[in-house]
Write an enzyme that holds these catalytic residues in place. Structure first.
Site, mmCIF file in Angstrom:
data_model
loop_
_atom_site.group_PDB
_atom_site.id
_atom_site.type_symbol
_atom_site.label_atom_id
_atom_site.label_comp_id
_atom_site.label_asym_id
_atom_site.label_seq_id
_atom_site.Cartn_x
_atom_site.Cartn_y
_atom_site.Cartn_z
ATOM 1 N N HIS A 103 54.280 -21.748 13.089
ATOM 2 C CA HIS A 103 54.524 -20.652 12.140
ATOM 3 C C HIS A 103 55.819 -19.955 12.524
ATOM 4 O O HIS A 103 56.035 -19.612 13.689
ATOM 5 C CB HIS A 103 53.375 -19.633 12.183
ATOM 6 C CG HIS A 103 53.654 -18.450 11.307
ATOM 7 N ND1 HIS A 103 53.432 -18.463 9.950
ATOM 8 C CD2 HIS A 103 54.194 -17.237 11.581
ATOM 9 C CE1 HIS A 103 53.807 -17.317 9.433
ATOM 10 N NE2 HIS A 103 54.275 -16.554 10.399
ATOM 11 N N ASP A 144 43.716 -9.693 4.184
ATOM 12 C CA ASP A 144 45.151 -9.657 4.498
ATOM 13 C C ASP A 144 45.981 -9.763 3.228
ATOM 14 O O ASP A 144 47.009 -9.105 3.093
ATOM 15 C CB ASP A 144 45.538 -10.770 5.464
ATOM 16 C CG ASP A 144 47.037 -10.741 5.699
ATOM 17 O OD1 ASP A 144 47.511 -9.762 6.298
ATOM 18 O OD2 ASP A 144 47.750 -11.643 5.223
ATOM 19 N N ARG A 148 51.150 -3.117 1.893
ATOM 20 C CA ARG A 148 52.144 -2.769 2.927
ATOM 21 C C ARG A 148 53.554 -3.000 2.419
ATOM 22 O O ARG A 148 54.482 -2.236 2.714
ATOM 23 C CB ARG A 148 51.894 -3.603 4.201
ATOM 24 C CG ARG A 148 50.639 -3.174 4.957
ATOM 25 C CD ARG A 148 50.268 -4.181 6.025
ATOM 26 N NE ARG A 148 51.350 -4.414 6.951
ATOM 27 C CZ ARG A 148 51.594 -5.583 7.541
ATOM 28 N NH1 ARG A 148 50.826 -6.623 7.306
ATOM 29 N NH2 ARG A 148 52.605 -5.710 8.365
ATOM 30 N N SER A 186 48.053 -9.802 10.803
ATOM 31 C CA SER A 186 48.215 -10.425 9.487
ATOM 32 C C SER A 186 48.524 -11.923 9.646
ATOM 33 O O SER A 186 47.878 -12.785 9.047
ATOM 34 C CB SER A 186 49.358 -9.706 8.749
ATOM 35 O OG SER A 186 49.800 -10.445 7.657
ATOM 36 N N LYS A 194 45.509 -15.376 9.353
ATOM 37 C CA LYS A 194 45.690 -16.530 8.451
ATOM 38 C C LYS A 194 45.776 -17.836 9.248
ATOM 39 O O LYS A 194 45.223 -18.855 8.849
ATOM 40 C CB LYS A 194 46.952 -16.343 7.604
ATOM 41 C CG LYS A 194 46.766 -15.270 6.536
ATOM 42 C CD LYS A 194 48.030 -14.988 5.770
ATOM 43 C CE LYS A 194 49.031 -14.224 6.579
ATOM 44 N NZ LYS A 194 50.031 -13.483 5.868
HETATM 45 N N1 URA Z 1 54.212 -12.171 7.542
HETATM 46 C C1 URA Z 1 52.886 -11.969 7.364
HETATM 47 O O1 URA Z 1 52.147 -12.879 7.017
HETATM 48 N N2 URA Z 1 52.402 -10.737 7.618
HETATM 49 C C2 URA Z 1 53.169 -9.705 8.017
HETATM 50 O O2 URA Z 1 52.652 -8.634 8.229
HETATM 51 C C3 URA Z 1 54.553 -9.927 8.178
HETATM 52 C C4 URA Z 1 55.050 -11.176 7.933
#
Ligand code: URA
Length: 441
Positions: free
Chosen positions: A97, A178, A185, A200, A204
């Site tokens: 990621h 999320d 956000r 966050s 995932k």
């Molecule tokens: N990417 C995400 O998935 N979440 C965040 O809070 C910031 C970047």
């Protein structure tokens, strides 16, 4: 008749309210596990209103969260949806990621490369927002390619030794808390909180069912963390969360002051990734692809294969073609190109000592490569080609950047974003290293 006296049973019920959770955090207190579980669950069910969750997010931005709170928050986000499980696959699973950067197309060559070396790569990706591009937007530039893959099909593709990698959109049931919170956000100035970002991303990634994970935490002008110490803090928090959840996790801190490779934009980046898979491509993209591939294979327990061989002998390209076809794409189709171009030329002769990733990202976005709001369309052919990289010699008047778009009315805004994007100096310049640090449990 004897009267039976029953002792009333005292049932202790803890009643939470959104206001008490918000004020606890606003006043610098630590949220209890019960408060966190309740507020995330009630928000997912629509019982806590968006304005209340936004207020709580702002309190978290200011007050922070402890390691325990962050772990519990992540677990609550994870529990809001489904957790995939690929442990029955015949090969180890590992994913990468990136926190996002300009020209960051690494997933495209990396996923088939790692699959070609014997691991399975289940990658749930996102679309771009703002100046950093999204992996799905890039792949959607390939005619026919589909981002929505049902989980049983994903399992089949991962198990297939000729494919082994899937890059697709996360289903609605994957960390739904999320999804809702991130959208809030994004519009309330509450993205910039290390515990919220870490939870966050990791909720995932843990939910996608990978056994191991390599994080590429970008640092610099084109990243959303500009300072090395902030990036180190985020990487450490994510490595801890992954490890605690049973996912073998390491993080690399990598430079994002200048764009990766020589393109920023969807189809342009697919074309550059194909160059890498064909054994060419820009040196920085090749270096980062191989570095991340080695980390992923180590985390997956595969230590007898050098990914450089799989890139050189065409195995990675074979996996790419199979992976694109399996998701409905035509690997031989011509990629879309923009209808209009404009060239920005070098203003002096010398060495290019700076090409600013943020400015290039904003310009590509204004040309139509990115979106301003979730759900907006993107132009597959839009973006920027870079004809020189920091450290290269340039001559006055030579093309430095080519801007591509279908909407030529965007050229002035894109050129304005590039007005101070580069420096040409009469000195030698050696580009700084790409990998700035490594965080392991
Ligand atoms: N990417 C995400 O998935 N979440 C965040 O809070 C910031 C970047």
């Amino acid at each position: 008749m004897r009267a039976t006296r029953r002792r009333a049973r005292v049932v202790r019920v803890t009643v939470h309210s959104a206001v008490s959770v918000i004020t606890t955090k606003r006043d610098g207190g630590e949220l209890s596990d019960a408060q966190i579980d309740w507020v995330v669950d009630a928000f997912t069910r629509g019982e806590v209103a968006d304005e209340q969750m936004s207020a709580l997010a702002m309190a978290i931005v200011w007050r922070g969260m402890t390691r325990r709170e962050t772990a519990r928050w992540t677990a609550a986000m994870l529990a809001s949806g489904q957790r995939l499980d690929f442990r029955d696959l015949p090969r180890p699973t590992v994913d990468k990621h990136s926190t996002g950067g300009v020209g960051d197309k690494i997933t495209l060559p990396l996923s088939p490369l790692v699959a070609a070396c014997g691991a399975a790569v289940p990658q749930l990706s996102g679309r771009g927002l703002g100046h950093t591009g999204g992996t799905l937007d890039k792949l959607e530039a390939i005619p026919g390619w589909q981002a929505d893959i049902p989980v049983p099909r994903m399992r089949e593709l991962l198990a297939d030794p000729g494919i082994g990698a899937v890059v697709c959109a996360a289903g609605a049931d994957l960390a739904p808390a999320d999804k809702r919170l991130y959208a809030l956000r994004d519009v309330t100035g509450t993205v910039e909180s290390i515990p919220l970002i870490a939870s966050s991303i990791m909720s995932k990634k843990i939910a996608e069912g990978t056994g191991a994970l390599v994080l590429d935490v970008k640092v610099g002008r084109g990243a959303f963390l500009k300072q090395l110490d902030q990036a180190r803090e985020l990487a450490t928090a994510m490595v801890e969360l992954g490890t605690d959840a049973g996912v073998r996790t390491v993080a690399l801190l990598t430079a994002m002051d200048t764009p990766l490779g020589c393109t920023a934009g969807n189809a342009l980046e697919v074309a550059e990734s194909l160059d890498v898979l064909a054994g060419g491509g820009p040196a920085d993209v090749v270096e980062l692809t191989l570095t991340l591939a080695r980390e992923m294979l180590t985390q997956a327990g595969i230590d007898d294969i050098d990914p450089a061989d799989a890139l050189a002998d065409g195995r990675a390209m074979d996996h790419w073609r199979a992976m694109v076809s399996a998701q409905g794409g035509d690997p031989d189709a011509e990629l879309p190109s923009a209808r209009h171009t404009e060239t920005l030329r070098a203003t002096a002769s010398g060495t290019l000592t700076r090409l600013d990733a943020y400015d290039v990202g904003i310009a590509a976005w204004r040309l139509g490569a990115g979106r301003a709001r979730q759900g907006d369309p993107v132009q597959p052919g839009a973006g920027i080609e870079m004809h020189a990289k920091p450290g290269d010699s340039v001559r006055a008047g030579q093309p430095l950047l080519t801007l591509h778009t279908d909407t030529p009315e965007t050229f002035p805004a894109a050129l304005a974003a590039l007005s101070d994007a580069f420096t040409i100096a009469d000195t030698e310049f050696t580009p700084p290293p790409l990998v700035l640090g490594r965080i392991q449990p």
